[in-house]
Design an enzyme around this catalytic site. Structure first.
Site, PDB file in Angstrom:
ATOM      1  N   THR A  32      -2.320   0.144   6.570  1.00 19.17           N
ATOM      2  CA  THR A  32      -1.615   0.651   5.700  1.00 19.17           C
ATOM      3  C   THR A  32      -1.107   1.883   6.182  1.00 19.17           C
ATOM      4  OG1 THR A  32      -2.674  -0.763   4.042  1.00 19.17           O
ATOM      5  CG2 THR A  32      -1.291   1.420   3.136  1.00 19.17           C
ATOM      6  N   ASP A  82      -4.407   9.704   9.709  1.00 16.34           N
ATOM      7  CA  ASP A  82      -3.736  11.131   9.227  1.00 16.34           C
ATOM      8  C   ASP A  82      -4.247  12.204  10.218  1.00 16.34           C
ATOM      9  OD1 ASP A  82      -2.424  10.037   6.822  1.00 16.34           O
ATOM     10  OD2 ASP A  82      -4.482   9.744   6.101  1.00 16.34           O
ATOM     11  N   GLU A  93      -9.309   0.155   3.962  1.00 18.80           N
ATOM     12  CA  GLU A  93      -9.185   0.210   5.578  1.00 18.80           C
ATOM     13  C   GLU A  93     -10.576   0.065   5.990  1.00 18.80           C
ATOM     14  OE1 GLU A  93      -4.804   2.322   5.513  1.00 18.80           O
ATOM     15  OE2 GLU A  93      -6.600   3.556   5.154  1.00 18.80           O
TER      16      GLU A  93
END
Length: 262
Positions: free
Chosen positions: A33, A92, A111
């Site tokens: 995602t 990230d 995830e």
């Protein structure tokens, strides 16, 4: 390629398109995602439609599932798949040990479940995501809504004894209301600036009542594919101990660019 596409988007696309080459016919594939993962889903959909690649995907969020179906990828749930050959997802942050912070898109629980149910996890990222030490990106912690303020207080109390630089927290919002995950939970973001011992922190956070999961992915990632805006690619495999370099040639007629807004 449209001139308005940013170097970051070009880097994300380059990493995504190279990652799709790891997918083989008949595989069960975890689909991540986020903006970088969305490039990957588009690329994978192209291969499915144009080359007849037969795969089944397990999506880590409702929006990824919607996108995958739009581009022709069959979606099944994890219970049906039972185990996955491969998961491809973004991140990230990642460090030199290929530990990650994930959850900026709010899908960290699914995830992590999908990634750990896979033979291999491939992370795709632009070069800006690499850090010497995790923590500059806020660490997401998924918590149940019941008593979330108590859980947040416990998180702040726990951080006092952890090797971190900052200790402020914030409830993630969607407008003026709490952001709600696909599982119906809230997210508390921890603004730590620097995490001295990510492994210890990940274990301690998950012991707090009300915490469902945290965004530290420790010893889960196998391969990182790092894209550059000029199409250069670096592929790091932690299990093989190898670093490879490649290059993606951008095609002016690439239909993905007219379809993607991320």
């Amino acid at each position: 390629m449209p001139a308005e596409l940013s170097p970051i988007d070009k880097a994300k696309f380059a990493a995504a398109r190279r990652a799709v080459e790891f997918v083989e016919d008949g595989m069960r594939v975890g689909l991540g995602t986020g903006s970088t993962a969305a490039w990957m889903v588009r690329c994978l959909g192209d291969v499915v439609r144009e080359e007849g690649l037969r795969i089944r995907g397990v999506a880590t969020s409702a929006r990824t599932a919607d996108l995958a179906r739009q581009v022709g990828i069959e979606i099944i749930d994890l219970d049906e798949a039972k185990w996955l050959d491969l998961t491809i997802d973004g991140t990230d942050e990642f460090d030199q040990q290929m530990n990650l912070i994930k959850g900026g898109g709010g899908a960290l629980l699914r995830e992590k479940i999908v990634a750990t149910a896979s033979d291999q996890m491939i992370v795709i990222a632009d070069a800006a995501k690499e850090v010497a030490q995790l923590g500059a990106f806020p660490l997401p912690v998924e918590v149940i809504p019941f008593g979330w303020q108590t859980t947040r207080a416990l998180l702040e109390e726990t951080l006092v004894s952890m090797d971190v630089l900052g200790r402020t927290t914030s409830l993630r919002l969607n407008g003026d209301k709490p952001f709600v995950t696909d599982e119906g939970n809230f997210i508390v973001d921890l603004h730590l600036s620097r995490i001295g011992n990510a492994r210890q922190l990940a274990l301690v956070l998950n012991q707090i009542p009300g915490v469902v999961e945290n965004g530290l992915f420790i010893d889960i990632c196998d391969v990182v594919i790092i894209g550059q805006g000029d199409g250069r690619i670096e592929i790091r495999d932690i299990n093989k101990g190898t670093v490879e370099h490649d290059r993606i040639e951008f095609v002016e007629s690439e239909n993905l660019f007219s379809e993607m807004g991320e």
